[in-house]
Design an enzyme around this catalytic site. Structure first.
Site, PDB file in Angstrom:
ATOM      1  N   ASP A 143     115.705  -5.241  23.771  1.00 33.15           N
ATOM      2  CA  ASP A 143     114.534  -5.500  23.718  1.00 33.15           C
ATOM      3  C   ASP A 143     113.517  -4.187  23.768  1.00 33.15           C
ATOM      4  OD1 ASP A 143     111.888  -7.086  23.664  1.00 33.15           O
ATOM      5  OD2 ASP A 143     111.910  -6.941  25.662  1.00 33.15           O
ATOM      6  N   ARG A 185     101.745 -10.323  10.447  1.00 34.00           N
ATOM      7  CA  ARG A 185     101.615  -9.798  11.805  1.00 34.00           C
ATOM      8  C   ARG A 185     103.029  -9.820  12.422  1.00 34.00           C
ATOM      9  NH1 ARG A 185      98.837 -13.332  15.269  1.00 34.00           N
ATOM     10  NH2 ARG A 185      99.166 -11.906  16.997  1.00 34.00           N
ATOM     11  N   LYS A 186     103.938 -10.219  11.470  1.00 35.92           N
ATOM     12  CA  LYS A 186     105.445 -10.307  11.966  1.00 35.92           C
ATOM     13  C   LYS A 186     106.343  -9.108  11.550  1.00 35.92           C
ATOM     14  CE  LYS A 186     105.294 -15.364  12.147  1.00 35.92           C
ATOM     15  NZ  LYS A 186     105.807 -16.556  11.420  1.00 35.92           N
TER      16      LYS A 186
END
Lengths: 263, 263
Positions: free
Chosen positions: B183, B228-229
């Protein structure tokens, strides 16, 4: 050479320590040879709904059970703890006590130290190693959590309070810390259901961030079992269950204890 | 009331601190107003391949950059650090220096403290909060890592040494600690490419466990951008790249700084 010596020590320790194994579904779950401090163990051998567990004397320092209340817990965490803990033992008609539908799972900063069998303890050479979620001593600073499991419903819940050392986005819990709790909860649940397992897949959807310092509820439920594979799903919600923070699925694969410890 | 006071303090601090913004792809990445300690900053304003960065004086204590070598780093980690660091600046034909294809990314235990704008600093009331991966002070005990980014190839690499406080299965790194690093790396890479983002999905396949104490290599590459991805994928391998430990995909959604800090 070091390993061999460690094994000798471990075997010696095992003879003293003894073991406590909790059988379930023809699989074996290792439990530490210690009592919880808050829930007294009763000699309920006459009750058919209660397993007879022999409590062994722990000859050394009592290991700290990290899943018991401490002063850092906020009111939400305490209330949910009391809610589930009260269902761990219930009154009988004759005024006695018996196990309820839920069990609180104790939690230590190492699992291996309290496991059984000399060869398994060979990893004691990693003397400084600590379980990731229990490695920080300061209460309330990182992962404060307690897990309860319901065998009949094949469910597990975890009350989790996120400390100030778990920050990701400003003021919010790190996505990795959330993943860590999900892995911990559904991994523990899978182990309870299927014996020793390893994580094979985690698929996590982050729906809304979790404010740092808040308490949330994690739930885990069994989806299916296929051979060595156990499939579970999990949700992280606000304590009243109205707000979904995260949802996830997990796949766990059964392994032998030998595989688990690299024996 | 407390928040309002904190904002006043924050605004005052900002006027002193100034700001350093590194522009890229029409999006803004916030960098702390400090130099790295090992890579000297040269006045290469004449070179077209090098951004002109104004280095501002830091009036308070110099924040520790956690991604610089320390005595806990093993030889694998040092070698890989040197390998990528040597490609951060290269010789020119006239005997000078210019930026190379890679950049080392500095790493602090809070991002917000060094961000710009009074309102953003309002979260300073979480004074004890620390970035999850940099919250443990003891060198080598938890997450030791350094990230490098290659803008042209849209790739990011991270050299990661797992300390003894990250244990999951006996002697192995916790699945949650691996998820945390994934992450962190692909999230940082997404931020570099797309500006402020939040993690929307992580899908992680655990192929083989990572021994506690070992050094591994994480790579991140851009798959695609849709509105936006930002979609990225990542692999965790042995330092020579021959053994695959973990593979993952990540979806990140662009957010405004206001959204990020809850302003």
């Amino acid at each position: 050479m070091i390993r061999s010596r460690a094994q000798q020590i471990a075997r010696g320790l095992c003879q003293i320590m003894g073991r406590e194994l909790l059988k379930g579904n023809n699989k074996t779950i290792i439990r530490p040879p210690t009592q919880t401090r808050q829930t007294p163990q009763h000699p309920w051998s006459s009750s058919s709904s209660v397993r007879t567990i022999s409590m062994l004397h722990w000859p050394f320092t009592q290991p700290r059970d990290f899943s018991l209340p401490n002063t850092s817990w906020d009111s939400d965490m305490r209330q949910l703890y009391e809610h589930y803990n009260s269902m761990c033992e219930v009154d009988t008609e004759d005024g006695g006590k018996k196990w309820g539908p839920w069990r609180r799972l104790p939690s230590y900063n190492r699992s291996l130290k309290y496991a059984t069998g000399g060869v398994y303890l060979s990893k004691i050479i990693h003397s400084k190693a600590r379980l990731f979620t229990r490695s920080i001593k300061e209460q309330g600073a990182a992962f404060e959590y307690v897990m309860f499991v319901n065998k009949e419903e094949q469910k597990c819940v975890c009350v989790f309070q996120a400390g100030h050392l778990l920050e990701g986005p400003p003021g919010m819990v790190h996505g990795g810390a959330i993943a860590t709790m999900i892995d911990t909860v559904i991994g523990t649940h899978a182990t309870y259901l299927s014996g020793p397992v390893m994580t094979a897949n985690l698929n996590i959807n982050y729906c809304s961030p979790i404010p740092l310092g808040s308490t949330v509820l994690l739930t885990s439920s069994l989806d299916k079992e296929e051979g060595r594979k156990t499939f579970l799903s999990s949700q992280v919600t606000s304590t009243d269950g109205t707000k979904l923070h995260t949802e996830a699925t997990g796949l766990f694969v059964s392994v032998t204890m030998g595989h688990l410890v690299g024996a």
